[in-house]
Design an enzyme around this catalytic site. Structure first.
Site, short mmCIF file in Angstrom:
data_model
loop_
_atom_site.label_atom_id
_atom_site.label_comp_id
_atom_site.label_asym_id
_atom_site.label_seq_id
_atom_site.Cartn_x
_atom_site.Cartn_y
_atom_site.Cartn_z
N ARG A 210 5.32 -12.58 10.65
CA ARG A 210 5.57 -11.13 10.09
C ARG A 210 6.83 -11.31 10.51
O ARG A 210 6.91 -11.77 11.63
CB ARG A 210 4.69 -10.45 10.89
CG ARG A 210 3.67 -9.39 9.25
CD ARG A 210 3.46 -8.75 10.80
NE ARG A 210 3.39 -7.39 10.52
CZ ARG A 210 2.79 -6.85 9.45
NH1 ARG A 210 1.90 -7.09 8.84
NH2 ARG A 210 3.00 -5.17 9.21
N GLU B 270 0.83 -1.04 -0.18
CA GLU B 270 0.53 0.43 0.34
C GLU B 270 0.93 1.56 0.04
O GLU B 270 2.06 1.12 1.00
CB GLU B 270 -0.48 -0.17 1.32
CG GLU B 270 -1.30 0.77 1.39
CD GLU B 270 -2.36 1.27 2.49
OE1 GLU B 270 -2.80 0.05 3.57
OE2 GLU B 270 -3.80 2.39 3.02
N LYS C 105 4.53 0.74 9.62
CA LYS C 105 4.62 2.10 9.02
C LYS C 105 4.08 3.32 9.96
O LYS C 105 4.37 4.49 9.50
CB LYS C 105 4.26 2.30 7.49
CG LYS C 105 4.93 1.49 6.22
CD LYS C 105 4.12 1.13 5.37
CE LYS C 105 2.99 0.36 4.98
NZ LYS C 105 2.33 0.46 4.20
P1 ATP Z 1 2.46 -1.97 8.23
O1 ATP Z 1 1.54 -2.81 8.63
O2 ATP Z 1 3.95 -1.72 8.50
O3 ATP Z 1 1.94 -0.55 7.34
P2 ATP Z 1 1.67 -3.83 5.58
O4 ATP Z 1 1.15 -4.78 5.78
O5 ATP Z 1 0.20 -2.78 5.99
O6 ATP Z 1 2.66 -3.21 6.74
P3 ATP Z 1 1.21 -3.66 3.09
O7 ATP Z 1 2.17 -2.39 2.39
O8 ATP Z 1 0.02 -3.83 2.83
O9 ATP Z 1 2.21 -3.28 4.50
O10 ATP Z 1 2.21 -4.69 2.54
C1 ATP Z 1 2.85 -5.64 1.29
C2 ATP Z 1 2.93 -6.50 1.91
O11 ATP Z 1 3.66 -7.02 2.75
C3 ATP Z 1 1.94 -7.64 2.18
O12 ATP Z 1 1.88 -8.47 1.40
C4 ATP Z 1 2.24 -7.55 3.87
O13 ATP Z 1 2.31 -9.01 4.25
C5 ATP Z 1 3.70 -7.38 4.02
N1 ATP Z 1 4.17 -7.38 5.07
C6 ATP Z 1 4.21 -6.16 5.89
N2 ATP Z 1 5.08 -5.84 7.19
C7 ATP Z 1 6.26 -7.28 7.13
C8 ATP Z 1 6.82 -7.53 7.47
N3 ATP Z 1 6.64 -6.80 8.79
N4 ATP Z 1 7.04 -9.09 7.28
C9 ATP Z 1 6.40 -10.04 6.57
N5 ATP Z 1 5.95 -9.47 5.43
C10 ATP Z 1 5.60 -7.84 5.67
MG MG Z 2 -1.43 -1.30 5.50
#
Ligand code: ATP
Ligand code: MG
Length: 571
Positions: free
Chosen positions: A266, A40, A276
């Site tokens: 994760r 995102e 983020k």
């Molecule tokens: P955040 O919680 O940091 O905002 P998010 O999951 O909202 O992260 P996205 O941009 O939606 O971030 O994630 C893109 C991809 O990265 C998704 O498939 C998510 O599952 C993966 N991802 C995000 N954070 C992690 C992590 N800490 N470890 C492994 N994969 C991750």
């Molecule tokens: Mg997110």
């Protein structure tokens, strides 16, 4: 890099995802592996994302498949093109390429809208007019079934009419939603008539003002996967409960593909926060300088600090693809970087906190050049000449006037080795009016040239040094953990997690003295400062005003601190 150290390519053991993919290929269920990385664009990528990237791109690449980079831009109010660009840069930097497969969920808004009408016509979706609070109340609890909305029995015609008018902008935000008619009593709360569309009168960074209804993640995500022909939709464990909804949408719209979702743990790392939203809090509170402050866990920060993409990939491969959430010790990431740099980084001498040494028996105005090994791990990298003269610098901490028992470095009357040079003995300590040591007067033994005594006598310490007249000055930034606690979020009620900071996460040293071989180095150069760690020329660096970042120390210094904290019951 040689094969010996390149652990960035593929992990040794086959994890559950790779097993599933190989079984699907063998059984003929899929012909080509197609994956996607779906960030995102509401912030920069962090080291956690690198796990997802390495898995998404790596698993497909290893099997001759391919990967989409798809931005999940369904939430118009939090997204920004700046992030779209930085994310692409970071994925490329990590060493992966999506070729011409760059997509945005917003590319599919027309198709997603059409499918929503199909669901309405099939009686599988309805326009609800409950407000947000009512929707929440009607949803029930884990123990208690929900209750379907009083608006759920509208006719197909009325639903179609209302949905089209939602799209046409006739209604304010929050007045209506489109929902899937699934099961308000389902034990999986996500299945209780999930939202498909909501009204949001907001400008979108790609579609402008074309839309005032936006699809929800649970609807847009599986169907974007289906449109792209994704075979294995890999995501993190928190989406486990969404899988049923995922399957429901894929099965109930007329799409041609059947993507499957698989979840892995994760990545969390000690001494840092990962989301983020939390990283943005740190920036907004002024605790760090921005997304690429070298103490941040973002990929742009690691890049700026001097980490290599190969070390990050080697680290991600080393932790594996399990299904159990855990916090990985930050030391593992640092070790991956150390291991690589130990092999690739040339050794140089740099005195970070200089103390002048005058060799009283070395002829004034004279100089000589001594041979120093560039990298003991790689003899083929050869040697260089380092100038030596009467006035030198050593590290202030390498001298103690009144040394405790276990201090073996320089002290009054004591003899030590200067690396690649001579044995020296401290004869006199010079101080200023305040009592600060300003200079040591020493003698050297000409017979020990190269660093060994022909009579076989030993010394207990070898110090690095730089010839004063030849030294290049530089600013050196010593970075360390931003937080003092391995789990920064484990604070007591009412305490702010942002207060748990390491007061010495950045120490800036000016007028460090570097050996002259470092005079000409450009941005991006990496080396080891002997005994001090691995360093990288920062983007602020200019010829004549060099700036180095410490990437990592030579050894883990936190293990000891943690032991103390545990001992004191603070961990
Ligand atoms: P955040 O919680 O940091 O905002 P998010 O999951 O909202 O992260 P996205 O941009 O939606 O971030 O994630 C893109 C991809 O990265 C998704 O498939 C998510 O599952 C993966 N991802 C995000 N954070 C992690 C992590 N800490 N470890 C492994 N994969 C991750
Ligand atoms: Mg997110």
């Amino acid at each position: 890099m040689s094969d010996m150290t390149d652990k960035s390519a593929a992990p040794e053991k086959k994890d559950f995802i790779r097993k599933i993919m190989d079984e699907d290929l063998e059984a003929g269920r899929v012909k080509t592996i197609v994956t996607r990385f779906p960030p995102e664009p509401n912030g920069m990528l962090h080291i956690g994302h690198s796990k997802a990237i390495v898995i998404d791109f790596g698993t497909a690449e290893e099997r001759g498949g391919y990967t989409y980079l798809r931005f999940d831009d369904t939430n118009p109010t939090t997204e920004d093109t700046m992030y779209v660009e930085s994310i692409q840069r970071d994925v490329h930097w990590l060493g992966f390429d999506w070729g011409d497969r760059l997509r945005f969920a917003s590319d599919y808004f027309d198709q997603l809208y059409e499918w929503a009408e199909v669901l309405i016509r099939d009686g599988k979706a309805y326009v609800d007019s409950l407000n947000e609070a009512e929707i929440r109340e009607h949803r029930g609890t884990v123990k208690q079934a929900g209750e379907r909305s009083r608006y759920a029995d509208r006719s197909i015609e009325e639903n179609l009419d209302l949905f089209r008018r939602m799209k046409a902008g006739e209604f304010p935000d929050g007045s209506h939603t489109l929902r899937a008619r699934i099961d308000m009593a389902n034990p999986n709360m996500k299945m209780r008539d999930p939202l498909i569309y909501r009204i949001r009168h907001a400008h979108h960074h790609r579609t402008g003002d074309k839309w005032c209804i936006y699809p929800m993640y649970d609807y847009a995500h599986p169907l974007s996967d289906a449109i792209e022909g994704i075979t294995h939709s890999l995501c993190t464990l928190e989406f486990e409960n969404n899988r049923e909804v995922y399957d429901w949408f894929v099965e109930n719209v007329p799409c041609n593909a059947r993507p499957r979702q698989y979840e892995f743990a994760r990545l969390n790392i000690s001494y840092t926060v990962m989301s983020k939203r939390k990283l943005l809090e740190l920036i907004e509170a002024g605790i760090v300088d921005g997304w690429d402050d070298p103490r941040m866990p973002t990929l742009s920060a690691y890049r700026r600090r001097g980490y290599t993409p190969t070390a990050i990939r080697a680290f991600v491969n080393s932790i594996g693809v399990s299904k159990a959430n855990s916090i990985v010790d930050k030391m593992q990431l640092e070790n991956a970087q150390r291991e690589e740099l130990n092999y690739t980084a040339p050794r140089r001498m740099a005195v970070l906190e200089p103390l002048k040494v005058v060799l009283t028996n070395y002829p004034e105005g004279e100089e000589e050049h001594l041979e120093a090994v560039n990298n003991p791990e790689r003899p083929e990298d050869g040697v260089r000449n380092v100038p030596f003269s009467r006035e030198l610098y050593i590290e202030r901490e390498d001298f103690m006037e009144d040394p405790p028992k276990k201090f073996f470095r320089l002290a009054p009357g004591r003899e030590v080795r200067l690396r690649y040079a001579y044995f020296i003995t401290c004869e006199e300590v010079v101080k200023d009016a305040n009592g600060t040591i300003t200079e040591l007067r020493c003698t050297y033994d000409p017979a020990t040239r190269g660093g060994d005594a022909p009579d076989g006598r030993k010394v207990k310490a070898t110090l690095h040094w730089v010839s004063a007249g030849h030294a290049v000055e530089a600013e050196v930034r010593l970075y360390d953990h931003l937080f003092a606690h391995p789990n920064p979020l484990s604070v007591k009620e009412g305490e702010d997690w942002k207060q748990n900071l390491n007061p010495t996460s950045l120490v800036t040293l000016k007028q460090c003295k570097l050996e002259p071989a470092l005079m000409e180095v450009d941005q991006g150069y990496r080396c080891q400062f002997e005994r001090k760690g691995y360093f990288y020329v920062d983007q602020d660096s200019k010829p004549g005003a060099l700036v180095f970042n410490r990437i990592v120390t030579l050894r883990d210094t936190w293990a000891k601190i943690e032991k103390q904290l545990k001992h004191q019951g603070k961990l």
